[in-house]
Design a protein around this motif. Structure first.
Motif, PDB file in Angstrom:
ATOM      1  N   PRO A  39       0.809  -1.228   0.000  1.00 56.78           N
ATOM      2  CA  PRO A  39       0.000   0.000   0.000  1.00 56.78           C
ATOM      3  C   PRO A  39       0.838   1.272   0.000  1.00 56.78           C
ATOM      4  N   ASP A  40       1.997   1.247   0.674  1.00 58.37           N
ATOM      5  CA  ASP A  40       2.838   2.448   0.713  1.00 58.37           C
ATOM      6  C   ASP A  40       3.755   2.561  -0.501  1.00 58.37           C
ATOM      7  N   GLY A  41       3.713   1.575  -1.386  1.00 56.40           N
ATOM      8  CA  GLY A  41       4.495   1.637  -2.618  1.00 56.40           C
ATOM      9  C   GLY A  41       5.972   1.355  -2.460  1.00 56.40           C
ATOM     10  N   GLN A  42       6.418   0.950  -1.273  1.00 52.07           N
ATOM     11  CA  GLN A  42       7.855   0.740  -1.060  1.00 52.07           C
ATOM     12  C   GLN A  42       8.345  -0.628  -1.507  1.00 52.07           C
ATOM     13  N   TRP A  43       7.417  -1.604  -1.569  1.00 54.10           N
ATOM     14  CA  TRP A  43       7.848  -2.986  -1.792  1.00 54.10           C
ATOM     15  C   TRP A  43       6.979  -3.678  -2.837  1.00 54.10           C
ATOM     16  N   LEU A  44       7.602  -4.631  -3.510  1.00 52.24           N
ATOM     17  CA  LEU A  44       6.915  -5.545  -4.412  1.00 52.24           C
ATOM     18  C   LEU A  44       7.144  -6.966  -3.918  1.00 52.24           C
ATOM     19  N   LEU A  45       6.138  -7.805  -4.087  1.00 52.11           N
ATOM     20  CA  LEU A  45       6.253  -9.215  -3.706  1.00 52.11           C
ATOM     21  C   LEU A  45       5.948 -10.068  -4.920  1.00 52.11           C
ATOM     22  N   THR A  46       6.832 -11.027  -5.213  1.00 56.99           N
ATOM     23  CA  THR A  46       6.604 -11.968  -6.309  1.00 56.99           C
ATOM     24  C   THR A  46       6.426 -13.367  -5.739  1.00 56.99           C
ATOM     25  N   GLY A  47       5.473 -14.108  -6.285  1.00 58.17           N
ATOM     26  CA  GLY A  47       5.245 -15.502  -5.910  1.00 58.17           C
ATOM     27  C   GLY A  47       5.510 -16.387  -7.105  1.00 58.17           C
ATOM     28  N   SER A  48       6.223 -17.487  -6.899  1.00 56.86           N
ATOM     29  CA  SER A  48       6.797 -18.215  -8.028  1.00 56.86           C
ATOM     30  C   SER A  48       6.512 -19.711  -8.023  1.00 56.86           C
ATOM     31  N   GLU A  49       6.693 -20.284  -9.201  1.00 55.23           N
ATOM     32  CA  GLU A  49       6.625 -21.730  -9.387  1.00 55.23           C
ATOM     33  C   GLU A  49       7.739 -22.445  -8.628  1.00 55.23           C
ATOM     34  N   ASP A  50       8.789 -21.719  -8.228  1.00 53.01           N
ATOM     35  CA  ASP A  50       9.873 -22.351  -7.481  1.00 53.01           C
ATOM     36  C   ASP A  50       9.537 -22.540  -6.006  1.00 53.01           C
ATOM     37  N   GLY A  51       8.303 -22.180  -5.609  1.00 48.47           N
ATOM     38  CA  GLY A  51       7.851 -22.383  -4.240  1.00 48.47           C
ATOM     39  C   GLY A  51       8.257 -21.301  -3.270  1.00 48.47           C
ATOM     40  N   THR A  52       8.879 -20.238  -3.771  1.00 44.45           N
ATOM     41  CA  THR A  52       9.317 -19.149  -2.910  1.00 44.45           C
ATOM     42  C   THR A  52       8.677 -17.839  -3.333  1.00 44.45           C
ATOM     43  N   ALA A  53       8.704 -16.889  -2.391  1.00 48.72           N
ATOM     44  CA  ALA A  53       8.305 -15.511  -2.690  1.00 48.72           C
ATOM     45  C   ALA A  53       9.514 -14.622  -2.444  1.00 48.72           C
ATOM     46  N   ARG A  54       9.584 -13.534  -3.161  1.00 47.40           N
ATOM     47  CA  ARG A  54      10.700 -12.598  -2.995  1.00 47.40           C
ATOM     48  C   ARG A  54      10.160 -11.182  -2.830  1.00 47.40           C
ATOM     49  N   LEU A  55      10.846 -10.434  -1.988  1.00 47.09           N
ATOM     50  CA  LEU A  55      10.487  -9.054  -1.698  1.00 47.09           C
ATOM     51  C   LEU A  55      11.485  -8.133  -2.394  1.00 47.09           C
ATOM     52  N   TRP A  56      10.972  -7.133  -3.099  1.00 44.80           N
ATOM     53  CA  TRP A  56      11.806  -6.221  -3.878  1.00 44.80           C
ATOM     54  C   TRP A  56      11.558  -4.789  -3.433  1.00 44.80           C
TER      55      TRP A  56
END
Length: 413
Positions: A39-56
Motif C-alpha cells: 500500500p505504501d508503494g515501497q515494496w513488491l512481492l513476487t510468488g513463483s513456481e519455485d515455491g518461494t516468494a521474494r520481496l523487492w
C-alpha cells in the motif's frame, strides 16, 4: 523500514538500454505467477513456481527478502506494509514478516490447491480447488468460517460491506447478522457466482446466467454492481443488492480473462487477443484495442493509458481514448502473468521467471500533454468542431518485428 539484503537474494539483474527494460531481475528459479505492490508503494512481492516468494524494493529494484517454506508452487500473493501472504498448491497459506522474512503463521484446512487470497483488515479469505472458500483471522491459524456450496473450484474472490450498498429500508434484514455486515463473493468453474454472509457462512445469493467458468470479478459497491467475466465469452453485470442480472456484454470471441473498472469504463481482456472498453452504465462497447498475438492475461490502467500483458510475451501501452498503441515492451520469453505500476515505472512478471522494470515516464508525460490540450479545446466550445479534429489527429508508423512477425502501428511522439 530498512532491510538488509537477504542471503537468498543474489540481486541478479541486467541493465537495459533506453529501448529495453531498465532492469531484469532473474533471482527466481521458476515462473512468476503473481506480483503484489505494498500500500505504501515501497515494496513488491513476487510468488513463483519455485515455491518461494521474494520481496523487492521499489527504490532500487533489489531483492530484499526471500520467503521459503511452501512445499509446492505459489499461486498467488498479497503484500501489506508489514506482512506478506502467500498461497500455494501445497494446500496452505502463509503469513510472513516483511522485516525479517520469518514465517509468522501457516493456515491449514484446505484439501486442494489454494489459488486466491484476499486480505481485509484482520481477516484473510481464501479460495481453493477443493470447492470451498474460507475465512481466517490473520492472527490465528484456524479458519473461523467455511463457505461450502460450489460444485467445482473456487477461482476468484471479492468482498464488500452491506453498509456500503444497502438502503435504510434494508437495515431490518441485518439484525440477525450482528457479528458482521460483510459479504464474500466467489466465482467458480461451476458457472456460478455466490454471495455469502461472512458472519454465518450462509449463502445469501447464487447468481445464475453464465454457461462457463467464472474467471474474474470486479465490484463497484457505490453503484451496487458486480461484474463477472467467464469462459462463455461474456461479461455480466449484477445488482449486488437484489442479485438481478442487469446486462450481458457479448462481443468477445474468447474467454474473458481479466477486468479493470475505471470511471465507469470497464476494460476486459480476452483469449480472443483483444481488450475491449465498455460503458458500464449501458453495456455499449466503445473501443477495441488490437495488437496482441495471444491471450490477454493482465490489465492495468494508469493516467489515461491502458497497460496490457499477454501470452505473446509482450506488454503494450494503449491510449485509452484513441485506442492507439503507444509502446510495445519486448524481452520476456513467456506469458506475462501480472503487471504493476509505481512512480512511472512498469513492472512485468512472467512465467519465464523474470521481473522486468520499464521506464514509462515519456509516454505518461506525452499523455498528460494530450489531456491538457484536450481540456483546453473543450473550453473553446464555439470552435469545438475543426480544432478538435485537427489536434486529435494522430500520426503513426509501422514497426516491423525482428522475428519476421506481423507489423504493429505505434504512435509517434
Amino acid at each position: 523500514m530498512s532491510l538488509l539484503l537477504s542471503p537468498g537474494c543474489s540481486g541478479t539483474s541486467r541493465m537495459g538500454s533506453s529501448s529495453s527494460a531498465l532492469k531484469v531481475c532473474t533471482d527466481h528459479q521458476g515462473g512468476i505467477n503473481w506480483l503484489s505492490l505494498s500500500p505504501d508503494g515501497q515494496w513488491l512481492l513476487t510468488g513463483s513456481e519455485d515455491g518461494t516468494a521474494r520481496l523487492w524494493s521499489t527504490a532500487d529494484s533489489q531483492c530484499r527478502g526471500h520467503f521459503q517454506g511452501h512445499e509446492s508452487y505459489i499461486t498467488f500473493c498479497h503484500l501489506e506494509n508489514e506482512a506478506a501472504f502467500t498461497c500455494s498448491a501445497d494446500h496452505t497459506i502463509r503469513k510472513w514478516d516483511v522485516m525479517t522474512g520469518q514465517c509468522l503463521a501457516v493456515y491449514r484446512g484446505h484439501t486442494s490447491i489454494v489459488n486466491r487470497i484476499l486480505v481485509s483488515k484482520d481477516y484473510l479469505f481464501s479460495g481453493s480447488y477443493d470447492r470451498t472458500a474460507r475465512c481466517w483471522s490473520v492472527h490465528k491459524e484456524k479458519p473461523i468460517q467455511e463457505f461450502r456450496g460450489h460444485r467445482n473450484c473456487v477461482l476468484t474472490l471479492a468482498l464488500y460491506s452491506s453498509k456500503d450498498v444497502l438502503e435504510d429500508s434494508d437495515e431490518e434484514e441485518l439484525e440477525e447478522e450482528k457479528l458482521s455486515r460483510d459479504f464474500l463473493v466467489t466465482g467458480s468453474t461451476d458457472c456460478t457466482v455466490k454471495v455469502w454472509w461472512v458472519s454465518s457462512g450462509r449463502c445469501h445469493q447464487t447468481l445464475l446466467g453464465h454457461t462457463g467458468a467464472v474467471l474474474c470479478l470486479i465490484l463497484d459497491a457505490p453503484n451496487r454492481e458486480l461484474f463477472s467475466g467467464s469462459t462463455d465469452y461474456t461479461i455480466r453485470t449484477w445488482n449486488i443488492v437484489t442479485g438481478a442480472q442487469l446486462r450481458v456484454f457479448k462481443e468477445h470471441q474468447g474467454s474473458v480473462i481479466c477486468l479493470e473498472l475505471v470511471n465507469r469504463c470497464l476494460y476486459s481482456g480476452s483469449a480472443d487477443r483483444t481488450v475491449k472498453c465498455w460503458l458500464a452504465d449501458t453495456g455499449e462497447r466503445v473501443r477495441t484495442y488490437k495488437a496482441h498475438k495471444h491471450t490477454i492475461s493482465t490489465l492495468k490502467y494508469h493516467a489515461g493509458i491502458l497497460f496490457t500483458g499477454s501470452g505473446d510475451a509482450c506488454a503494450r501501452a494503449f491510449n485509452t481514448k484513441t485506442g492507439i498503441l503507444q509502446r510495445v515492451f519486448r524481452g520476456h520469453k513467456l506469458v506475462i502473468n501480472c503487471i504493476q505500476i509505481h512512480n512511472e515505472l512498469l513492472y512485468t512478471a512472467s512465467h519465464d521467471g523474470t521481473l522486468r522494470i520499464w521506464d514509462i515516464r515519456q509516454i505518461c508525460k506525452r499523455n498528460k500533454r494530450r489531456l491538457k490540450k484536450e481540456r483546453s479545446l473543450q473550453g473553446r466550445s464555439s470552435q469545438k468542431g475543426s480544432l478538435s479534429r485537427l489536434f486529435n489527429n494522430k500520426v503513426g508508423c509501422m514497426v516491423h518485428q525482428g522475428n519476421g512477425g506481423e507489423q504493429e502501428a505505434v504512435e509517434l511522439v
